[in-house]
Design a protein around this motif. Structure first.
Motif, PDB file in Angstrom:
ATOM      1  N   LEU A  86     -37.556 -27.623   5.944  1.00 27.94           N
ATOM      2  CA  LEU A  86     -36.451 -28.545   6.438  1.00 27.94           C
ATOM      3  C   LEU A  86     -35.287 -28.892   5.022  1.00 27.94           C
ATOM      4  N   ALA A  87     -35.629 -29.270   4.492  1.00 22.63           N
ATOM      5  CA  ALA A  87     -34.078 -29.007   3.505  1.00 22.63           C
ATOM      6  C   ALA A  87     -33.676 -27.884   3.062  1.00 22.63           C
ATOM      7  N   ARG A  88     -34.177 -26.613   3.380  1.00 28.00           N
ATOM      8  CA  ARG A  88     -33.795 -24.903   3.289  1.00 28.00           C
ATOM      9  C   ARG A  88     -32.926 -25.149   4.237  1.00 28.00           C
ATOM     10  N   VAL A  89     -33.563 -25.470   5.445  1.00 27.06           N
ATOM     11  CA  VAL A  89     -32.422 -25.033   6.686  1.00 27.06           C
ATOM     12  C   VAL A  89     -31.121 -25.275   6.807  1.00 27.06           C
ATOM     13  N   ILE A  90     -31.301 -27.013   6.203  1.00 28.42           N
ATOM     14  CA  ILE A  90     -30.333 -28.040   6.414  1.00 28.42           C
ATOM     15  C   ILE A  90     -29.658 -27.779   5.415  1.00 28.42           C
ATOM     16  N   ASN A  91     -29.612 -27.141   3.872  1.00 23.81           N
ATOM     17  CA  ASN A  91     -28.843 -27.025   3.174  1.00 23.81           C
ATOM     18  C   ASN A  91     -27.917 -25.184   3.569  1.00 23.81           C
ATOM     19  N   TYR A  92     -29.000 -24.214   3.895  1.00 22.23           N
ATOM     20  CA  TYR A  92     -28.509 -23.148   4.938  1.00 22.23           C
ATOM     21  C   TYR A  92     -27.004 -23.333   5.907  1.00 22.23           C
ATOM     22  N   ASN A  93     -27.459 -24.284   6.119  1.00 24.71           N
ATOM     23  CA  ASN A  93     -26.350 -25.232   7.504  1.00 24.71           C
ATOM     24  C   ASN A  93     -25.581 -25.544   6.539  1.00 24.71           C
ATOM     25  N   LEU A  94     -25.023 -26.418   5.699  1.00 27.86           N
ATOM     26  CA  LEU A  94     -24.090 -26.362   5.016  1.00 27.86           C
ATOM     27  C   LEU A  94     -23.750 -25.683   4.335  1.00 27.86           C
ATOM     28  N   ALA A  95     -24.468 -24.774   3.160  1.00 28.34           N
ATOM     29  CA  ALA A  95     -23.852 -23.417   2.940  1.00 28.34           C
ATOM     30  C   ALA A  95     -22.952 -22.671   3.620  1.00 28.34           C
ATOM     31  N   GLU A  96     -23.406 -22.671   5.077  1.00 32.97           N
ATOM     32  CA  GLU A  96     -22.231 -22.035   6.121  1.00 32.97           C
ATOM     33  C   GLU A  96     -21.392 -21.854   6.688  1.00 32.97           C
ATOM     34  N   LYS A  97     -20.934 -23.922   6.000  1.00 34.21           N
ATOM     35  CA  LYS A  97     -19.994 -23.533   6.729  1.00 34.21           C
ATOM     36  C   LYS A  97     -18.909 -24.200   4.979  1.00 34.21           C
ATOM     37  N   ILE A  98     -19.846 -24.357   4.004  1.00 32.30           N
ATOM     38  CA  ILE A  98     -19.019 -24.793   2.439  1.00 32.30           C
ATOM     39  C   ILE A  98     -18.838 -24.191   1.262  1.00 32.30           C
ATOM     40  N   GLY A  99     -19.726 -22.157   1.776  1.00 33.69           N
ATOM     41  CA  GLY A  99     -20.520 -21.837   1.085  1.00 33.69           C
ATOM     42  C   GLY A  99     -21.627 -21.980  -0.588  1.00 33.69           C
ATOM     43  N   LEU A 100     -21.830 -20.888  -0.926  1.00 31.99           N
ATOM     44  CA  LEU A 100     -23.303 -21.521  -1.251  1.00 31.99           C
ATOM     45  C   LEU A 100     -23.436 -22.183  -2.902  1.00 31.99           C
ATOM     46  N   VAL A 101     -22.010 -22.049  -3.191  1.00 32.03           N
ATOM     47  CA  VAL A 101     -22.253 -23.351  -4.392  1.00 32.03           C
ATOM     48  C   VAL A 101     -21.929 -24.212  -4.425  1.00 32.03           C
ATOM     49  N   GLN A 102     -20.735 -24.925  -2.986  1.00 30.03           N
ATOM     50  CA  GLN A 102     -20.728 -26.422  -3.540  1.00 30.03           C
ATOM     51  C   GLN A 102     -21.927 -26.757  -2.072  1.00 30.03           C
ATOM     52  N   GLY A 103     -22.346 -26.423  -1.689  1.00 33.34           N
ATOM     53  CA  GLY A 103     -23.774 -25.928  -0.522  1.00 33.34           C
ATOM     54  C   GLY A 103     -24.982 -26.686  -1.622  1.00 33.34           C
ATOM     55  N   THR A 104     -25.292 -26.068  -2.594  1.00 31.51           N
ATOM     56  CA  THR A 104     -26.561 -26.149  -4.133  1.00 31.51           C
ATOM     57  C   THR A 104     -25.385 -27.408  -4.515  1.00 31.51           C
ATOM     58  N   PHE A 105     -25.034 -27.966  -4.653  1.00 30.00           N
ATOM     59  CA  PHE A 105     -23.452 -28.390  -5.033  1.00 30.00           C
ATOM     60  C   PHE A 105     -24.142 -29.935  -5.230  1.00 30.00           C
TER      61      PHE A 105
END
Lengths: 140, 155
Positions: free
Chosen positions: B16-35
């Protein structure tokens, strides 16, 4: 190629879990979670600065999308609890069951932007084979 | 037992965490998502320690005892979170979970081999079974013409 990257990511995960495990022995599981997240955050702050990231789109994003980090803390807490009560092997096995069930569920219904991939019942044979193999590998 | 269910939920939370983070990264990019993953992870961790230990005071003796390689764990985690987001776009949730777990097991085997010089033949049998099951399921994916999915295109 992405197949190789995903396997390597899993291998790296093993290494990181071991490192974090040592840290947990030294300072306690929950405290080590703070340290791990702190070091990771420091790394990310450096990356954000180096890449000169613009934090512009933040207001448009639904709140739940920021929850990944919090869910991760839930993972750490439940792992700590269940490893103590159930042991490592059972935690891993049940954890993998949980991962598989949710993954198949998400794929089947195409939830959360994951492409819809309806579950093919014939795959049960493959799943049984893989589960058997994984169980053997985990126990022995 | 409640703990059995908790372990299953723990595993599910990883996905679940992985998929939600993927959604976030799609919106704001990988670096900001991980941040942001780490921002809220840190906040959550501090909260948990407050709740369980009633203090966030970590003694200087404890701090001194943190070995240098603990920092590697932090960087490794960053790489894992970022790659997981990246890979979620490339393959089905199930295959990603599966391949990452296979990677964990293989790493375990290699570490055991070099550290303890042990290579269990049963583990090799296990890997063979996993491989057979995987190849079978992948062939089913290639045959299915219902919709071009990430898993059918990739791998």
């Amino acid at each position: 190629m992405t197949f190789i990257i995903s396997i390597l990511t899993g291998a790296l995960l093993s290494i990181v879990i071991s490192i974090n495990g040592f840290l947990g022995q030294a300072v306690g599981d929950y405290t080590s979670s703070i340290i791990i997240h702190l070091f990771g955050l420091i790394t990310m702050i450096l990356l954000v600065l180096i890449k000169k990231e613009n934090f512009k789109d933040l207001k448009k994003i639904p709140l739940y999308m920021y929850s990944a980090g919090l869910i991760g803390v839930f993972t750490v807490v439940t792992n700590s609890l269940t490893i103590t009560k159930l042991g490592v092997s059972l935690t891993i096995a049940l954890g993998l069951l949980g991962q598989s069930l949710l993954s198949i569920f998400i794929d089947h219904f195409g939830l959360l932007s994951i492409p819809k991939n309806p579950f093919n019942r014939k795959k049960c044979i493959g799943l049984v084979l893989m589960s058997l193999g994984l169980v053997i590998m985990t126990i022995y | 037992m409640l703990y059995l269910l908790l372990a299953i939920l723990g595993g599910a939370s990883v996905v679940l965490a992985r998929v939600i983070n993927y959604n976030l990264a799609e919106k704001i990019g990988l670096v900001q998502g991980t941040f942001f993953n780490y921002v809220f992870g840190l906040i959550g961790s501090i909260f948990i320690v407050l709740v369980t230990h009633n203090t966030i005071f970590i003694s200087s003796a404890t701090l001194m005892s943190i070995p240098w390689w603990a920092y590697l764990g932090g960087i490794g985690g960053v790489i894992i979170v970022t790659l997981s987001s990246f890979l979620s776009a490339k393959m089905s949730a199930f295959y990603l979970s599966l391949f990452m777990f296979i990677g964990q097991l293989i790493a375990g085997m290699i570490i055991d081999y070099f550290l303890v010089h042990s290579l269990s033949p049963l583990k090799c049998v296990g890997i063979l079974l996993v491989f057979l099951g995987l190849v079978y399921n992948l062939s089913l994916d290639k045959k299915s013409s219902s919709s071009p999915t990430a898993s059918a295109q990739e791998v």
